[in-house]
Design a protein around this motif. Structure first.
Motif, PDB file in Angstrom:
ATOM      1  N   ASN A 181       0.834  -1.208   0.000  1.00  0.00           N
ATOM      2  CA  ASN A 181       0.000   0.000   0.000  1.00  0.00           C
ATOM      3  C   ASN A 181       0.872   1.262   0.000  1.00  0.00           C
ATOM      4  O   ASN A 181       0.589   2.228  -0.723  1.00  0.00           O
TER       5      ASN A 181
ATOM      6  N   GLU B  49       2.384   1.690  -3.373  1.00  0.00           N
ATOM      7  CA  GLU B  49       1.398   2.204  -4.326  1.00  0.00           C
ATOM      8  C   GLU B  49       1.224   3.719  -4.175  1.00  0.00           C
ATOM      9  O   GLU B  49       1.157   4.448  -5.170  1.00  0.00           O
ATOM     10  N   LEU B  50       1.176   4.181  -2.895  1.00  0.00           N
ATOM     11  CA  LEU B  50       1.061   5.622  -2.657  1.00  0.00           C
ATOM     12  C   LEU B  50       2.300   6.368  -3.160  1.00  0.00           C
ATOM     13  O   LEU B  50       2.196   7.459  -3.727  1.00  0.00           O
ATOM     14  N   GLU B  51       3.463   5.769  -2.940  1.00  0.00           N
ATOM     15  CA  GLU B  51       4.707   6.400  -3.404  1.00  0.00           C
ATOM     16  C   GLU B  51       4.743   6.478  -4.930  1.00  0.00           C
ATOM     17  O   GLU B  51       5.177   7.486  -5.512  1.00  0.00           O
ATOM     18  N   ILE B  52       4.275   5.431  -5.594  1.00  0.00           N
ATOM     19  CA  ILE B  52       4.229   5.427  -7.061  1.00  0.00           C
ATOM     20  C   ILE B  52       3.291   6.529  -7.565  1.00  0.00           C
ATOM     21  O   ILE B  52       3.611   7.251  -8.526  1.00  0.00           O
ATOM     22  N   GLN B  53       2.123   6.681  -6.912  1.00  0.00           N
ATOM     23  CA  GLN B  53       1.198   7.744  -7.297  1.00  0.00           C
ATOM     24  C   GLN B  53       1.832   9.122  -7.123  1.00  0.00           C
ATOM     25  O   GLN B  53       1.683  10.003  -7.985  1.00  0.00           O
ATOM     26  N   TYR B  54       2.559   9.302  -5.999  1.00  0.00           N
ATOM     27  CA  TYR B  54       3.223  10.583  -5.753  1.00  0.00           C
ATOM     28  C   TYR B  54       4.282  10.873  -6.816  1.00  0.00           C
ATOM     29  O   TYR B  54       4.381  11.994  -7.332  1.00  0.00           O
ATOM     30  N   GLN B  55       5.063   9.831  -7.156  1.00  0.00           N
ATOM     31  CA  GLN B  55       6.106  10.019  -8.168  1.00  0.00           C
ATOM     32  C   GLN B  55       5.499  10.313  -9.537  1.00  0.00           C
ATOM     33  O   GLN B  55       6.045  11.102 -10.315  1.00  0.00           O
ATOM     34  N   GLU B  56       4.360   9.689  -9.837  1.00  0.00           N
ATOM     35  CA  GLU B  56       3.687   9.970 -11.114  1.00  0.00           C
ATOM     36  C   GLU B  56       3.206  11.420 -11.167  1.00  0.00           C
ATOM     37  O   GLU B  56       3.329  12.095 -12.196  1.00  0.00           O
ATOM     38  N   GLN B  57       2.640  11.916 -10.035  1.00  0.00           N
ATOM     39  CA  GLN B  57       2.205  13.305  -9.988  1.00  0.00           C
ATOM     40  C   GLN B  57       3.398  14.262 -10.108  1.00  0.00           C
ATOM     41  O   GLN B  57       3.328  15.273 -10.802  1.00  0.00           O
TER      42      GLN B  57
ATOM     43  N   SER C 194       4.522  14.343 -13.665  1.00  0.00           N
ATOM     44  CA  SER C 194       3.615  15.152 -14.481  1.00  0.00           C
ATOM     45  C   SER C 194       3.867  16.641 -14.261  1.00  0.00           C
ATOM     46  O   SER C 194       3.886  17.429 -15.220  1.00  0.00           O
TER      47      SER C 194
END
Length: 255
Positions: A54, A57-65, A68
């Motif tokens: 989990n 997953e949160l770290e991946i979302q942060y890195q994607e943002q 961007s």
């Protein structure tokens, strides 16, 4: 029933039986005390791994943002760089040129105990009585240019309008240089121009600087054509000049 279908059915039934046997075997393992402790530890490890997944997953979302946002920032910087390059290649010719005259001295060459001598600027010479400041027309700013109605400026550019202002200022300075010149030092051509300038003055232009079309033709290379009058209309709109008519002449007064 075909033999191939019978074989598939037997294979499917055997697979189900195998799954049931594995389930019963695992169920029996859970009843044994020694294996039950191991299974509890495995369950705890699974919970820890799940929490780590989990967080991952949160770290991946942060890195994607972040990625961007960096892409957007890069695009903005790229646009700004293009704008700077465009400005660098299209510097208006009427802007004053900056020249560096100060000599820079490295701090390491200075003695910290030695007092620094400051040279006083040379006193400026007082202007002679004949020398007077001539009022010139300020250049149009970019904000003023953007505020000019489209129907008025048509295809004229910012630089084209300021180039005309530069030439009008040239005519004004040349005219009033003659007017401020002592009559004894005038040539015959300058004296004739002087008398024309005096004849063109009126009560409305007293105390103001102005030129007429003859001055534009005399002192500049501008063509007094339709385009020139369109620019004069723009300059009136921007309150750079006003018109005083009379005696068959139009006087363009610097405001």
């Amino acid at each position: 029933m075909a033999s191939s279908d019978l074989e598939q059915l037997c294979s499917h039934i055997n697979e189900k039986i195998g799954n049931i046997k594995k389930t019963l075997s695992l169920r029996n393992c859970g009843q044994e005390p020694t294996l039950k402790t191991i299974l509890n530890k495995i369950g705890d490890e699974i919970i820890v791994v799940n929490e780590l997944l989990n967080k991952l997953e949160l770290e991946i979302q942060y890195q994607e943002q972040t990625n961007s946002s960096l892409k957007e920032l890069f695009e903005c910087l790229e646009e700004d760089y293009k704008d700077v390059e465009h400005l660098k290649e299209n510097i208006p010719p009427h802007l004053p040129q900056v020249t560096v005259t100060q000599n820079f001295v490295n701090g390491s060459d200075l003695d910290p105990e030695e007092p620094v001598k400051v040279e006083e600027p040379a006193p400026t010479k007082k202007p002679s009585k004949e020398q007077k400041n001539v009022k010139e027309m300020p250049f149009i700013t970019s904000d003023e240019f953007n505020g000019i109605p489209a129907y008025m400026k048509s295809r004229l550019t910012y630089c084209q309008i300021n180039d005309v202002i530069k030439e009008i200022n040239k005519a004004v300075v040349s005219k009033y240089k003659i007017l401020h010149q002592p009559k004894k030092s005038m040539s015959s051509v300058a004296r004739n121009l002087y008398h024309r300038f005096i004849d063109e003055e009126t009560k409305e232009t007293k105390g103001h600087y102005f030129v007429v079309e003859a001055d534009i033709k005399e002192f500049t290379a501008l063509k007094v054509d339709k385009r020139f009058h369109v620019i004069l209309n723009i300059l009136r709109h921007c309150r750079r000049l006003s018109e005083v008519r009379g005696g068959g002449l139009t006087r363009y007064v610097i405001t």
